[in-house]
Design an enzyme around this catalytic site. Structure first.
Site, PDB file in Angstrom:
ATOM      1  N   GLU A  61      26.800 -61.512  44.811  1.00 51.13           N
ATOM      2  CA  GLU A  61      26.291 -62.380  43.738  1.00 51.13           C
ATOM      3  C   GLU A  61      27.099 -62.221  42.439  1.00 51.13           C
ATOM      4  O   GLU A  61      26.547 -62.174  41.345  1.00 51.13           O
ATOM      5  CB  GLU A  61      24.806 -62.106  43.491  1.00 51.13           C
ATOM      6  CG  GLU A  61      23.931 -62.440  44.687  1.00 51.13           C
ATOM      7  CD  GLU A  61      22.439 -62.348  44.401  1.00 51.13           C
ATOM      8  OE1 GLU A  61      22.063 -61.769  43.364  1.00 51.13           O
ATOM      9  OE2 GLU A  61      21.644 -62.876  45.196  1.00 51.13           O
ATOM     10  N   GLU A 114      20.565 -64.711  52.101  1.00 55.88           N
ATOM     11  CA  GLU A 114      19.298 -64.146  51.632  1.00 55.88           C
ATOM     12  C   GLU A 114      18.256 -65.244  51.498  1.00 55.88           C
ATOM     13  O   GLU A 114      18.299 -66.042  50.564  1.00 55.88           O
ATOM     14  CB  GLU A 114      19.450 -63.437  50.274  1.00 55.88           C
ATOM     15  CG  GLU A 114      20.200 -62.129  50.319  1.00 55.88           C
ATOM     16  CD  GLU A 114      20.128 -61.378  48.992  1.00 55.88           C
ATOM     17  OE1 GLU A 114      19.258 -61.712  48.146  1.00 55.88           O
ATOM     18  OE2 GLU A 114      20.954 -60.470  48.785  1.00 55.88           O
TER      19      GLU A 114
END
Length: 717
Positions: A181, A252
């Site tokens: 991320e 995710e």
């Protein structure tokens, strides 16, 4: 995309080295390809350090039974390299054993090396020694950081290769991740960020694992690295792969959300998860990972700032590894429905059609006649009847119907057929007798007791080096103030502070997950002449995310004694003495073999308003074969150990909006227990009553077809 000749050479080299049959893992614009075959894969995150090796086989087996094809895990740098060049892969950190257990049960692995992971794990998975490397700046084009990042990444890859665990060697690892991320913080580093992203990708690909690499939430992931989506609604939010040659992967899919002290549990319904998984597949998604499938336990001091010890307890497998129904069963049914028609989904031509103002359909058709349809109702309130291929279909509110043959509905995301269950907590033993307990009183150090001095308030993390949550600030000063009712004013950027004046407890305060800084204004009684001030600062986990993590400040920022607006005494830049940690920690009073004669345990005394006390008792292991939990609801704040193993931090006094502790039950893994003579040690900061502690077994009971309430969820990012 990497050239075919390079891939073949890399695969051949690995096979020659290991002598195993190769399994070719590549990708195209539709999906990952394993031995040339496109795959729709369902994956579940299970983190090996958040459970125990004894739990791994059951967790993996339950995931497999639930229709999971892939186990996904981060690699946790701080536990594997606690000191530079010193590695630990033992016990809960035995990554090779975990991967081999997955392989033994016939599943694949996605290895998210990072090595920055965030994951609500203390310091984002970085070992704290990294903070002290001269000139280092984390996660940017910084030579010291890149040196250590490459060292660790290479260590993990080489370890996996040496054990033959990559797919080209006959192993289960089909996918790896580098970074995590990064786009969330990329702007903070300016042009250096893009250079870092390119370097990280090239470094990872250059390790020649023979399997693809991904970067999640990284739209500029350089070829051949695949950019992937994280969030709750990637079917709606994902902008797609940054190349037509890359597949659409969801690394995710948050089955719940992490919980913090003072926060409520996050309830995400089985129906909502199923809807968004199906939507992602209907829009050409081919890999979905549930984060978490089993959350587990933040044992020891591993949770990040303010995160509770139970992690993603609302996942399909709860903290104890028990099925959370109907979530687990509904997703199992979904996986079966999609896999029943996966060949057509992967080979067919997709078409999108309108079925109404808030209704649409996706159809996949093959030339040889295979046909799959997804009929979508985005209306959250009403049943809607739609026409599709001259037939009528009733769609439930906010649902998707799956038609594997474009005729018959075999699954609807809002129609839950799986059974429901609820958790049952059964008392096995209470510790209500004072005769069962011993105590050890932690002393309050004064300035003369400390050997480490500084003419300023030192930053907490850089002083403790994460060896303890606790840091004592001590001061001796002459009271020259004229007033009779002085006030002690303390500003802190740590999480908790307890204040003592002349060995007497004055008071304390704490921040929270969103606002970590706080101020204490406490009336204080001072002697004429010399006075001792002792302040215990405490962290509840280190930060785990954000740019310039290495620059974060925690701890006391100012200390003043005030008589009035006109008269005050600033102690901030006085000479302070410091003590890292508690005496009980240094003596390891939670380990029987380390207590020796240095620890004078005594019978339980007056527990009212008792500060900084260690409590000890013994118990027998329950004979039933069910998970075990301690109910610490009568305690205040601290940490607990069973047979020397920390079961994590507890913070009962920090209540949620309903006036309840965010967590009262604390998992005791079965492997921590002996048949008899188990030792429980609890370190209580203050206000806790050990006589209310109990040992319990945990099970689940099947109920009727109950549905989760429809609640709001955080927006995906």
């Amino acid at each position: 995309m990497e050239s075919k000749w390079w891939r073949r050479w890399s695969l051949l080299a690995l096979v020659i080295i290991v002598g195993a049959e190769a399994s070719d893992v590549t990708y195209d614009g539709r999906s990952l390809l394993i031995d040339g075959q496109r795959k729709i894969l369902f994956s579940g995150s299970i983190h090996y350090p958040r459970s125990t090796p004894q739990m791994w086989p059951s967790l993996i087996a339950k995931a497999k039974e639930g229709g999971i094809d892939v186990i996904q895990t981060y690699v946790f740098w701080n536990v594997h390299e606690p000191q530079p060049g010193q590695y630990d892969f033992s016990g809960r950190y035995d990554l090779v054993r975990f991967v081999k257990e997955v392989q033994a049960q016939g599943l694949y692995i996605t290895l998210r090396i990072g090595p920055f992971i965030e994951s609500e794990w203390t310091y984002g998975g970085f070992p704290f020694w990294l903070h002290d490397v001269p000139g280092i700046v984390f996660r940017t084009d910084n030579e010291p950081f890149k040196f250590y990042m490459q060292n660790f990444t290479t260590k993990i890859v080489d370890t996996m290769k040496s054990e033959g665990l990559y797919a080209p060697q006959g192993g289960p690892i089909i996918l790896s991740q580098i970074e995590n991320e990064y786009q969330n913080i990329q702007k903070a580093f300016g042009p250096a960020a893009s250079r870092y992203v390119k370097w990280a990708a090239q470094m990872a690909v250059g390790l020649q694992t023979g399997v693809p690499w991904v970067m999640c939430k990284q739209t500029d992931a350089p070829d051949p690295v695949i950019n992937t989506c994280n969030g709750m609604r990637c079917g709606e939010t994902f902008t797609g792969p940054n190349s037509p040659d890359k597949p659409s992967l969801w690394t995710e899919n948050w089955t719940s959300f992490y919980q913090v002290y003072g926060g409520l549990p996050y309830i995400r319904s089985a129906e909502d998860i199923a809807f968004h998984v199906t939507l992602f597949v209907a829009r050409n998604g081919s890999y979905v990972n549930y984060y978490m499938y089993h959350g587990g336990t933040n044992l020891g001091r591993t949770g990040s700032a303010y995160v509770i010890t139970a992690y993603y307890d609302q996942a399909p497998l709860d903290e104890y590894g028990l099925l959370r129904q109907p979530k687990w069963g509904h997703l199992k049914d979904l996986h079966a429905a999609i896999k029943s028609c996966s060949s057509t989904l992967l080979q067919g031509v997709q078409k999108n059609l309108s079925l109404g103002q808030m209704q649409e359909g996706y159809v996949f058709e093959e030339e040889k006649g295979g046909c799959v349809a997804f009929l979508i109702n985005n209306d959250k309130e009403n049943n809607v009847t739609v026409q599709f291929r001259n037939r009528s279909y009733v769609l439930l509110p906010k649902s998707i119907s799956i038609l594997p043959d474009c005729e018959k509905v075999t699954f609807n995301t809002a129609n839950v057929n799986a059974e429901s269950n609820r958790r049952i907590v059964t008392p096995a033993q209470n510790f209500s007798s004072a005769d069962m307990w011993e105590q050890f009183q932690e002393g309050v150090p004064n300035f003369d007791d400390t050997s480490f001095k500084s003419n300023s308030l030192l930053e907490h993390m850089n002083t403790t080096k994460d060896k303890s949550d606790y840091l004592w600030y001590t001061l001796r000063f002459e009271n020259n103030l004229s007033c009779n009712a002085p006030t002690l004013n303390i500003q802190s950027a740590a999480h908790v502070a307890h204040v003592f004046a002349n060995d007497t407890y004055v008071g304390g305060a704490h921040g929270n997950h969103d606002v970590k800084s706080f101020t204490l204004e406490l009336p204080v009684t001072l002697n004429e002449g010399p006075n001792n001030i002792s302040i215990l600062g405490a962290m509840v986990g280190l930060p785990d995310s954000g740019a310039f993590l290495e620059r974060r400040f925690a701890g006391l920022t100012s200390v003043q004694i005030q008589c009035s607006e006109e008269e005050s005494y600033d102690l901030t830049n006085s000479t302070w003495g410091y003590q890292v940690g508690l005496v009980g920690e240094q003596l390891q009073v939670y380990n029987e073999q380390n207590s020796g004669n240095e620890v004078q345990w005594s019978q339980l005394g007056d527990i009212n308003n008792q500060m900084l006390t260690w409590y000890k008792t013994t118990f027998e292991a329950p004979e039933v074969d069910e998970p075990i939990a301690l109910d610490l609801g009568s305690m205040g704040k601290g940490e607990a150990w069973v047979n020397g193993e920390s079961i994590g931090r507890y913070w009962i006094l920090f209540h949620d909006n309903n006036g309840n502790p965010s967590q009262a039950l604390y998992h005791v893994p079965r492997s921590f227990l002996k048949a008899s003579g188990n030792v429980l040690v609890v370190m209580e900061e203050g206000g806790g009553n050990p006589l209310g502690v109990s040992l319990n077994t945990v099970s689940v009971k099947t109920t009727s077809h109950e549905h989760f309430p429809k609640l709001s969820f955080p927006s995906a990012t």
